[in-house]
Design a protein around this motif. Sequence first.
Motif, PDB file in Angstrom:
ATOM      1  N   GLN A 160     140.143  46.939  -1.674  1.00 39.59           N
ATOM      2  CA  GLN A 160     141.411  46.240  -1.487  1.00 39.59           C
ATOM      3  C   GLN A 160     141.192  44.746  -1.253  1.00 39.59           C
ATOM      4  O   GLN A 160     140.073  44.305  -0.997  1.00 39.59           O
ATOM      5  N   GLY A 161     142.264  43.987  -1.343  1.00 46.08           N
ATOM      6  CA  GLY A 161     142.185  42.595  -0.971  1.00 46.08           C
ATOM      7  C   GLY A 161     142.264  42.441   0.541  1.00 46.08           C
ATOM      8  O   GLY A 161     142.736  43.343   1.239  1.00 46.08           O
ATOM      9  N   PRO A 162     141.785  41.329   1.074  1.00 49.33           N
ATOM     10  CA  PRO A 162     141.865  41.099   2.522  1.00 49.33           C
ATOM     11  C   PRO A 162     143.317  41.053   2.998  1.00 49.33           C
ATOM     12  O   PRO A 162     144.194  40.548   2.300  1.00 49.33           O
ATOM     13  N   GLN A 163     143.530  41.576   4.208  1.00 48.02           N
ATOM     14  CA  GLN A 163     144.847  41.557   4.839  1.00 48.02           C
ATOM     15  C   GLN A 163     144.790  40.631   6.045  1.00 48.02           C
ATOM     16  O   GLN A 163     143.899  40.755   6.885  1.00 48.02           O
ATOM     17  N   PHE A 164     145.749  39.740   6.150  1.00 45.50           N
ATOM     18  CA  PHE A 164     145.808  38.748   7.226  1.00 45.50           C
ATOM     19  C   PHE A 164     146.113  39.416   8.552  1.00 45.50           C
ATOM     20  O   PHE A 164     147.110  40.144   8.687  1.00 45.50           O
ATOM     21  N   PHE A 211     146.662  37.886  -0.014  1.00 42.97           N
ATOM     22  CA  PHE A 211     145.822  38.205  -1.170  1.00 42.97           C
ATOM     23  C   PHE A 211     146.423  39.295  -2.039  1.00 42.97           C
ATOM     24  O   PHE A 211     147.169  40.156  -1.572  1.00 42.97           O
ATOM     25  N   GLY A 212     146.035  39.270  -3.312  1.00 40.62           N
ATOM     26  CA  GLY A 212     146.258  40.397  -4.203  1.00 40.62           C
ATOM     27  C   GLY A 212     145.087  41.364  -4.082  1.00 40.62           C
ATOM     28  O   GLY A 212     144.220  41.209  -3.218  1.00 40.62           O
ATOM     29  N   LYS A 213     145.057  42.367  -4.948  1.00 38.30           N
ATOM     30  CA  LYS A 213     144.020  43.391  -4.866  1.00 38.30           C
ATOM     31  C   LYS A 213     142.761  43.009  -5.623  1.00 38.30           C
ATOM     32  O   LYS A 213     141.740  43.669  -5.496  1.00 38.30           O
ATOM     33  N   GLN A 244     139.527  43.835   5.470  1.00 39.22           N
ATOM     34  CA  GLN A 244     139.443  44.232   4.069  1.00 39.22           C
ATOM     35  C   GLN A 244     138.922  45.660   3.959  1.00 39.22           C
ATOM     36  O   GLN A 244     137.758  45.926   4.241  1.00 39.22           O
ATOM     37  N   LEU A 256     135.734  45.835   6.423  1.00 38.59           N
ATOM     38  CA  LEU A 256     135.022  44.560   6.523  1.00 38.59           C
ATOM     39  C   LEU A 256     135.969  43.567   7.175  1.00 38.59           C
ATOM     40  O   LEU A 256     137.106  43.389   6.721  1.00 38.59           O
ATOM     41  N   LEU A 299     136.709  39.750   8.124  1.00 40.70           N
ATOM     42  CA  LEU A 299     136.342  38.418   7.668  1.00 40.70           C
ATOM     43  C   LEU A 299     137.011  37.353   8.519  1.00 40.70           C
ATOM     44  O   LEU A 299     138.190  37.454   8.845  1.00 40.70           O
ATOM     45  N   PHE A 338     139.976  37.021  -6.496  1.00 41.18           N
ATOM     46  CA  PHE A 338     141.254  37.230  -5.818  1.00 41.18           C
ATOM     47  C   PHE A 338     142.095  35.964  -5.882  1.00 41.18           C
ATOM     48  O   PHE A 338     141.577  34.855  -5.692  1.00 41.18           O
ATOM     49  N   ARG A 353     130.999  40.984   0.211  1.00 44.62           N
ATOM     50  CA  ARG A 353     130.656  40.050   1.275  1.00 44.62           C
ATOM     51  C   ARG A 353     131.740  39.000   1.416  1.00 44.62           C
ATOM     52  O   ARG A 353     132.891  39.235   1.073  1.00 44.62           O
ATOM     53  N   GLY A 354     131.398  37.823   1.962  1.00 43.04           N
ATOM     54  CA  GLY A 354     132.395  36.793   2.199  1.00 43.04           C
ATOM     55  C   GLY A 354     132.970  36.234   0.916  1.00 43.04           C
ATOM     56  O   GLY A 354     132.381  36.329  -0.145  1.00 43.04           O
ATOM     57  N   LEU A 355     134.161  35.654   1.039  1.00 37.30           N
ATOM     58  CA  LEU A 355     134.814  35.062  -0.118  1.00 37.30           C
ATOM     59  C   LEU A 355     134.437  33.593  -0.254  1.00 37.30           C
ATOM     60  O   LEU A 355     134.256  32.895   0.737  1.00 37.30           O
ATOM     61  N   SER A 361     130.515  35.749   6.122  1.00 39.66           N
ATOM     62  CA  SER A 361     130.056  36.889   5.320  1.00 39.66           C
ATOM     63  C   SER A 361     130.624  38.213   5.808  1.00 39.66           C
ATOM     64  O   SER A 361     130.432  39.227   5.157  1.00 39.66           O
ATOM     65  N   GLY A 362     131.273  38.180   6.962  1.00 35.56           N
ATOM     66  CA  GLY A 362     131.959  39.381   7.419  1.00 35.56           C
ATOM     67  C   GLY A 362     131.151  40.266   8.353  1.00 35.56           C
ATOM     68  O   GLY A 362     129.928  40.172   8.435  1.00 35.56           O
ATOM     69  N   TYR A 413     140.758  38.399   8.857  1.00 35.93           N
ATOM     70  CA  TYR A 413     141.265  39.296   7.832  1.00 35.93           C
ATOM     71  C   TYR A 413     140.542  40.638   7.920  1.00 35.93           C
ATOM     72  O   TYR A 413     139.364  40.697   8.292  1.00 35.93           O
ATOM     73  N   GLN A 469     150.450  43.375   0.427  1.00 27.70           N
ATOM     74  CA  GLN A 469     149.910  42.497  -0.577  1.00 27.70           C
ATOM     75  C   GLN A 469     151.050  41.637  -1.128  1.00 27.70           C
ATOM     76  O   GLN A 469     152.148  42.110  -1.389  1.00 27.70           O
ATOM     77  N   PHE A 504     134.972  30.992   4.278  1.00 31.84           N
ATOM     78  CA  PHE A 504     134.829  32.333   4.836  1.00 31.84           C
ATOM     79  C   PHE A 504     133.411  32.604   5.313  1.00 31.84           C
ATOM     80  O   PHE A 504     132.439  32.093   4.731  1.00 31.84           O
TER      81      PHE A 504
END
Lengths: 112, 114
Positions: free
Chosen positions: B41-45, A102-104, B37, B88, B90, A88, A41-43, B107-108, B35, A2, B105
């Motif tokens: 947690q936040g998404p990870q690249f 991203f952060g948490k 997720q 998830l 994304l 986020f 769901r999606g961002l 919806s995953g 990503y 992160q 984005f």
Amino acid sequence: SQQGEEDPQALSIQEGENATMNCSYKTSINNLQWYRQNSGRGLVHLILIRSNEREKHSGRLRVTLDTSKKSSSLLITASRAADTASYFCATVQGGGADGLTFGKGTHLIIQP
Amino acid sequence: ETGVTQSPTHLIKTRGQQVTLRCSSQSGHNTVSWYQQALGQGPQFIFQYYREEENGRGNFPPRFSGLQFPNYSSELNVNALELDDSALYLCASKLSGRGNYGYTFGSGTRLTVV
């Protein structure tokens, strides 16, 4: 890993109040973006602020950026129940080939 | 604009299997990134493709691989699935080369490895 941390992790306010979320990051950036996520769901992209900008507005959203402190804040004014979501911040470094970091997130609950 | 669409929406696989996730980028977007997720947690690249070439990669092992096609749709392939791959996934697209824009984005895909 992160890049940064949002603060607070969770926030519960009454409808109509303002909500403020903060974000800190670790490295120099090209730009910083805020996203909203409903129910895992999606961002949804909310707003982007470049590293040479200090403040930006979009509707009920106000974002500030302080590159000397490596921090940003997102203010949502006159909150609505539909604003309930996770928020986020995400940073872009250099040319952007490393995608978003991203952060948490901050989980925001608007009480009707 | 059709947005970003991902398929399938949910998937259950067994440890050790392989999986392919698909993404159709927003019309006109030439960059796609993926990503992971985990819950809470936040998404990870994972990685990013620009005009069919991988131009950025996060801290994921080689069993995570991808493709971007001439129509800018893309795939994420994961081999030798592990329980920790449950997450998830994304997909996000954007138009690179014309200033700074946010990503759109999908919806995953919710992947569960059992």
